[in-house]
Design a protein around this motif. Structure first.
Motif, PDB file in Angstrom:
ATOM      1  N   GLY A 268       1.410  -1.172   0.167  1.00  0.00           N
ATOM      2  CA  GLY A 268       0.577   0.301   0.249  1.00  0.00           C
ATOM      3  C   GLY A 268       0.925   1.724  -0.073  1.00  0.00           C
ATOM      4  N   SER A 269       0.120   2.549  -0.182  1.00  0.00           N
ATOM      5  CA  SER A 269       1.125   3.672   0.065  1.00  0.00           C
ATOM      6  C   SER A 269       1.155   3.970   0.732  1.00  0.00           C
ATOM      7  N   THR A 270       2.537   5.115   1.553  1.00  0.00           N
ATOM      8  CA  THR A 270       2.525   5.933   1.987  1.00  0.00           C
ATOM      9  C   THR A 270       1.551   6.885   2.954  1.00  0.00           C
ATOM     10  N   GLY A 271       1.044   7.091   3.929  1.00  0.00           N
ATOM     11  CA  GLY A 271       0.397   8.094   4.185  1.00  0.00           C
ATOM     12  C   GLY A 271       0.989   9.956   3.609  1.00  0.00           C
ATOM     13  N   SER A 272       0.593  10.358   4.244  1.00  0.00           N
ATOM     14  CA  SER A 272       0.889  12.110   3.595  1.00  0.00           C
ATOM     15  C   SER A 272       1.231  12.054   5.008  1.00  0.00           C
ATOM     16  N   THR A 273       2.435  13.515   5.177  1.00  0.00           N
ATOM     17  CA  THR A 273       2.573  13.864   6.551  1.00  0.00           C
ATOM     18  C   THR A 273       1.421  14.935   6.934  1.00  0.00           C
ATOM     19  N   GLY A 274       1.544  14.609   8.650  1.00  0.00           N
ATOM     20  CA  GLY A 274      -0.308  16.165   9.081  1.00  0.00           C
ATOM     21  C   GLY A 274       0.864  17.670   8.741  1.00  0.00           C
TER      22      GLY A 274
END
Length: 126
Positions: A71-77
């Motif tokens: 799966g793809s990595t989530g974006s940084t907050g």
């Protein structure tokens, strides 16, 4: 105590005498024309044993399944903002300066000493 035992005996006697159950009579079964078995005959010859069947073939092994994709990595907050600096507190008032004390009197000038005398100092007894 003696009345409770007598009362219990009377209650048991009345309850048991009230249970009059009629007897159920089952009629006997009537049997007619029953065949009677005759004498036992001679034992027959033993039959031959059948052949054992062949073992079936083993099936092929199934193929291995493919590995799933990662799966793809989530974006940084977002980073929060820095808080503001608090206000400086008020400075306290300066205290009063005390009054200057009075100047003491000047002492009298002593006499000039004489030559040749011996002075003895005696400590006080306090």
């Amino acid at each position: 105590m003696k009345y409770s035992i007598i009362f219990s005996a009377v209650v048991v006697a009345l309850s048991l005498s009230a249970c009059d159950r009629p007897t159920v009579v089952t009629p006997a079964a009537v049997v007619t024309n029953v065949p009677v078995p005759g004498p036992t005959g001679a034992t027959g010859a033993t039959g031959s044993t059948g052949s054992t069947g062949s073992t079936g073939s083993t099936g092929s092994t199934g193929s291995t399944g493919s590995t799933g994709s990662t799966g793809s990595t989530g974006s940084t907050g977002y980073t929060g903002s820095t808080g503001s600096t608090g206000a400086t507190g008020a400075t306290g008032s300066t205290g009063y300066t005390g009054s200057t004390g009075a100047t003491g009197d000047t002492g009298a000038k002593g006499e000039r000493g004489k030559t040749g005398d011996t002075i003895v100092v005696v400590p006080s007894s306090k």
